[in-house]
Design an enzyme around this catalytic site. Structure first.
Site, short mmCIF file in Angstrom:
data_model
loop_
_atom_site.label_atom_id
_atom_site.label_comp_id
_atom_site.label_asym_id
_atom_site.label_seq_id
_atom_site.Cartn_x
_atom_site.Cartn_y
_atom_site.Cartn_z
N LYS A 83 0.85 -1.19 0.00
CA LYS A 83 0.00 0.00 0.00
C LYS A 83 0.89 1.24 0.00
O LYS A 83 1.76 1.40 0.86
CB LYS A 83 -0.87 -0.03 1.25
CG LYS A 83 -2.21 0.59 1.10
CD LYS A 83 -3.03 0.21 2.33
CE LYS A 83 -4.34 0.90 2.37
NZ LYS A 83 -4.98 0.72 3.67
C1 E4P Z 1 -8.29 1.79 3.51
O1 E4P Z 1 -7.53 0.95 3.08
C2 E4P Z 1 -8.14 2.46 4.79
O2 E4P Z 1 -7.50 1.56 5.67
C3 E4P Z 1 -9.45 2.82 5.47
O3 E4P Z 1 -10.56 2.40 4.72
C4 E4P Z 1 -9.51 4.18 6.02
O4 E4P Z 1 -10.77 4.39 6.60
P1 E4P Z 1 -11.08 5.48 7.71
O5 E4P Z 1 -11.44 6.76 7.03
O6 E4P Z 1 -12.24 4.90 8.46
O7 E4P Z 1 -9.84 5.62 8.56
#
Ligand code: E4P
Length: 221
Positions: A83
């Site tokens: 990522k």
């Molecule tokens: C995506 O890969 C992220 O980990 C995640 O969906 C972020 O979400 P949040 O806005 O609830 O932190």
């Protein structure tokens, strides 16, 4: 539609994996910070438990440091997807990793333009954060609609991974649009599973069956 779990919590992953509901997992530094234990060990454990893609995030902010981390993370298992944040240096890393045969998930995507560029750089997944857009007064789902349409217009092979999901209706809407993947916090997946009429109906079936058993004490089914 693929369902990923958006968590670093081993128990939740095991719970839903046992139901066959986990096509993959996404983690991030914030999710890992919520868990007790060595984050590297937690990541390794998740990669072992899950058959599908597991996104592990780099924390470097230059292409060089991101690449070093990416190569280390990739050693955790074949199913690791690296990522990478949606920043210019990130796209340099994405291009190199694609050339090396390593899949990437470009995260922190907030516009269709960013999604197009991440796809052009070679990302296997782009992660638009719809809940955070909704929180800021924009319509997160419109962004998913735009990206899905653009990727389809040009047959991009990058998957649209709907992230920052806040409630079950986000999942239904993403499915209607045709997004490839939704990544869900475990509590949202839990909410999708249940319905009060299911519980009420089951309770009636069981109490009616008790009456049947009273009339047929030796009954076995
Ligand atoms: C995506 O890969 C992220 O980990 C995640 O969906 C972020 O979400 P949040 O806005 O609830 O932190």
């Amino acid at each position: 539609m693929k369902i990923f779990l958006d968590t670093a919590n081993i128990e939740s992953i095991k719970k839903y994996n046992d139901m066959g509901l986990v096509d993959g997992v996404t983690t991030n530094p914030t999710l890992l910070a919520k868990e007790k234990g060595n984050p590297a060990e937690i990541m390794r454990e998740i990669v072992r438990m899950v058959d599908g893609p597991v996104s592990l995030e780099v924390v470097g902010t230059t292409a060089g440091t991101m690449l070093e981390e990416a190569y280390r993370l990739k050693k955790y298992g074949k199913n690791v997807v690296v990522k990478i944040p949606m920043i210019p240096e990130g796209l340099v890393a994405v291009k190199k990793l694609k050339a090396d045969g390593i899949e990437t998930n470009v995260t922190l995507v907030f516009s269709a333009n960013q999604a197009i560029l991440a796809a052009k750089a070679g990302a296997a997944y782009v992660s638009p954060f719809i809940g955070r857009l909704d929180d800021s007064g924009q319509d997160g789902m419109s962004l998913i609609r735009e990206i899905v349409q653009i990727f389809s217009n040009y047959q991009f092979d990058t998957n649209v991974l709907v992230a920052s999901v806040r409630h079950p209706m986000h999942v239904v809407e993403a499915g209607k649009i045709g997004a490839h993947v939704v990544t869900l916090p475990p509590d949202i997946l839990g909410k999708m599973l249940t319905h009060p009429l299911t519980d009420k109906g089951l309770s009636t079936f069981l109490s009616d069956w008790e009456k049947v058993k009273k009339e047929n004490p030796n009954l076995v089914i």
